[in-house]
Design a protein around this motif. Structure first.
Motif, PDB file in Angstrom:
ATOM      1  N   VAL A   1       0.835  -1.211   0.000  1.00 47.28           N
ATOM      2  CA  VAL A   1       0.000   0.000   0.000  1.00 47.28           C
ATOM      3  C   VAL A   1       0.870   1.261   0.000  1.00 47.28           C
ATOM      4  O   VAL A   1       1.804   1.377   0.790  1.00 47.28           O
ATOM      5  CB  VAL A   1      -0.913   0.028   1.248  1.00 47.28           C
ATOM      6  N   PRO A   2       0.557   2.245  -0.863  1.00 48.53           N
ATOM      7  CA  PRO A   2       1.265   3.527  -0.805  1.00 48.53           C
ATOM      8  C   PRO A   2       1.000   4.249   0.515  1.00 48.53           C
ATOM      9  O   PRO A   2      -0.081   4.114   1.098  1.00 48.53           O
ATOM     10  CB  PRO A   2       0.661   4.320  -1.979  1.00 48.53           C
ATOM     11  N   ILE A   3       1.981   5.031   0.959  1.00 50.88           N
ATOM     12  CA  ILE A   3       1.805   5.846   2.166  1.00 50.88           C
ATOM     13  C   ILE A   3       2.191   7.293   1.880  1.00 50.88           C
ATOM     14  O   ILE A   3       3.284   7.570   1.379  1.00 50.88           O
ATOM     15  CB  ILE A   3       2.686   5.366   3.337  1.00 50.88           C
ATOM     16  N   GLY A   4       1.285   8.207   2.200  1.00 52.67           N
ATOM     17  CA  GLY A   4       1.592   9.633   2.231  1.00 52.67           C
ATOM     18  C   GLY A   4       1.467  10.065   3.684  1.00 52.67           C
ATOM     19  O   GLY A   4       2.386   9.965   4.482  1.00 52.67           O
ATOM     20  N   GLY A   5       0.250  10.503   4.051  1.00 56.53           N
ATOM     21  CA  GLY A   5      -0.028  10.805   5.454  1.00 56.53           C
ATOM     22  C   GLY A   5      -0.398   9.582   6.253  1.00 56.53           C
ATOM     23  O   GLY A   5      -0.355   9.586   7.483  1.00 56.53           O
ATOM     24  N   GLY A   6      -0.806   8.512   5.555  1.00 59.91           N
ATOM     25  CA  GLY A   6      -1.071   7.239   6.228  1.00 59.91           C
ATOM     26  C   GLY A   6      -2.518   6.829   6.335  1.00 59.91           C
ATOM     27  O   GLY A   6      -2.820   5.762   6.880  1.00 59.91           O
TER      28      GLY A   6
ATOM     29  N   VAL B   1       4.628   1.596   1.288  1.00 64.92           N
ATOM     30  CA  VAL B   1       5.653   2.077   0.355  1.00 64.92           C
ATOM     31  C   VAL B   1       5.624   3.598   0.293  1.00 64.92           C
ATOM     32  O   VAL B   1       4.553   4.205   0.157  1.00 64.92           O
ATOM     33  CB  VAL B   1       5.444   1.519  -1.072  1.00 64.92           C
ATOM     34  N   GLN B   2       6.803   4.198   0.391  1.00 73.55           N
ATOM     35  CA  GLN B   2       6.942   5.638   0.229  1.00 73.55           C
ATOM     36  C   GLN B   2       8.042   5.944  -0.775  1.00 73.55           C
ATOM     37  O   GLN B   2       8.934   5.123  -1.012  1.00 73.55           O
ATOM     38  CB  GLN B   2       7.283   6.304   1.574  1.00 73.55           C
ATOM     39  N   SER B   3       7.970   7.129  -1.362  1.00 73.94           N
ATOM     40  CA  SER B   3       9.103   7.619  -2.142  1.00 73.94           C
ATOM     41  C   SER B   3      10.264   7.862  -1.193  1.00 73.94           C
ATOM     42  O   SER B   3      10.063   8.364  -0.079  1.00 73.94           O
ATOM     43  CB  SER B   3       8.729   8.919  -2.857  1.00 73.94           C
ATOM     44  N   GLU B   4      11.464   7.516  -1.623  1.00 79.41           N
ATOM     45  CA  GLU B   4      12.624   7.751  -0.760  1.00 79.41           C
ATOM     46  C   GLU B   4      12.862   9.245  -0.536  1.00 79.41           C
ATOM     47  O   GLU B   4      13.581   9.627   0.395  1.00 79.41           O
ATOM     48  CB  GLU B   4      13.873   7.096  -1.353  1.00 79.41           C
TER      49      GLU B   4
END
Length: 399
Positions: free
Chosen positions: A169-174, A196-199
């Motif tokens: 799952v992508p993560i931004g704020g969560g 998963v986050q962008s480094e």
């Protein structure tokens, strides 16, 4: 958070959202399925949480109107929900938000204000505006109703694939991963949840490693939808309890995933949506002997950016290369170099021949060549034949 809240969100959202499909992504990996939230009504998962949140406002709150801050997808989710419920809405977006997302948000009839260069800038302005106007602030991720709405994705995954082993799952704020992780771990405790986050925007990963909420100094990524400096308090706590691991992917890996999804799966993904697939493609998550689902969270990509991302993806996957070299400036040397490249079967897209660039010796010229290739092995073949013939080439990382 209670599973009953997610079940209630599922009931409320039933007539509003699309139950997006699970697509078997055999052209990427035999053990990978994609939860295609890019096919959601507003092009992203955010509609779920936004609509459920607004549906729980009382009549007095609805009459005050709502305010939200977003880089794009939450904006569209809130705007669509306002349109459906007849609520007045104001959306604050960063000036750097993709034009396509700004225009799509305006099309739902809400007022859009552009403030600041990042999501955090827009968020601070929106919070101040809320205090002045008295409107209801709709949090993009740090809210139980919003998290519950996103959690309906987890329930849909379990319904379609009860034996799923891993969900990526992508993560931004969560907010997305918090809802999905809680739902799936409640229904299937042994399923592994990987974020998963962008480094270049790894605020949740950093916070979990430091065991406290951290704010990054800056975030800069093609995955604009997850470019969040600070995770939420609720989402941090839920991720700490229910998420097994958080990994990161590079900008080049994100671009490559967008390219592969477009070319092989016929799916349009934005950067934030593609990070889960990037993690699967580049070995950040173990897919062997597992049934894995990658949540493709959105497809609202700016077409002006898409061509640049495709170029970056082609370079990452060895389909395009940019080669620079110094060539002795005498008749026939340039044509000989071109002939050597042609022997390998590479297609030359462009040649830049520069005699006056600073730092070049008197009898030398700088030549830059952009070529189309099959893979990295093909690129190595081109580099080898040029080196063997005295051209001393070197690769560059962009077109």
């Amino acid at each position: 958070m209670k599973i009953a809240k997610i079940e209630d969100a599922k009931r409320v959202l039933e007539p509003i959202i699309s139950k997006t499909p699970l697509v078997h992504a055999t052209k990427i990996h035999e053990n990978l399925w994609i939860k295609a939230e890019n096919l959601q009504g507003t092009g992203a998962f955010k509609l779920r949480g936004a609509y459920y949140k607004l549906s729980n406002l009382n009549e007095e709150e609805k009459a005050k109107g709502v305010i939200a801050a977003s880089a794009g997808n939450h904006a569209q989710g809130v705007a669509y929900s306002c349109m459906k419920m007849g609520i007045q809405g104001t959306i604050v977006m960063p000036k750097t938000a993709p034009l396509s997302k700004i225009e799509a948000t305006k099309a739902y009839g809400v007022k859009v204000e552009l403030q600041g260069d990042t999501f955090n800038d827009a968020y601070e302005y929106a919070k101040n505006l809320q205090e002045i106007t008295g409107a209801v602030f709709i949090e993009p991720f740090n809210d139980e109703d919003v998290i519950a709405g996103q959690g309906t994705i987890g329930m849909e995954i379990i319904e379609k694939m009860p034996d799923v082993d891993t969900v990526i799952v992508p993560i931004g704020g969560g907010g997305l991963i918090s809802g999905i992780a809680y739902a799936i771990k409640t229904l299937r405790p042994h399923c592994r949840i990987v974020g998963v986050q962008s480094e270049k925007a790894a605020s949740m990963k950093t916070s979990l490693e430091k065991q406290k909420i951290m704010t990054l100094k800056e975030v800069s990524t093609i995955a604009d939808g997850i470019a969040v400096k600070t995770p939420g308090t609720l989402t941090y706590a839920l991720c700490k309890e229910y998420v097994d691991e958080v990994v990161t992917v590079s900008e080049e890996e994100i671009a490559a995933a967008i390219l592969v999804l477009l070319e092989k799966m016929k799916m349009v993904a934005e950067g934030a949506g593609a990070v889960s697939v990037a993690a699967a493609m580049f070995g950040k998550v173990d897919l062997i002997h597992r049934k894995c689902v990658a949540v493709l969270s959105g497809g609202n990509i700016d077409v002006n950016l898409l061509s640049k991302i495709i170029d970056l993806g082609l370079i990452k996957t060895g389909r395009k290369a940019v080669i620079n070299m110094n060539v002795t400036d005498k008749p026939g040397n340039l044509s000989r170099m071109i002939e050597l490249i042609s022997r390998t079967g590479a297609n030359i897209i462009s040649v830049n021949h520069n005699r006056i660039q600073n730092g070049i010796l008197f009898n030398q010229c700088r030549v830059g060549v952009v070529i189309e290739t099959n893979n990295q092995t093909h690129i190595d073949e081109v580099l080898d034949i040029l080196e063997e013939n005295g051209y001393h080439p070197h690769m560059v990382e962009h077109v």
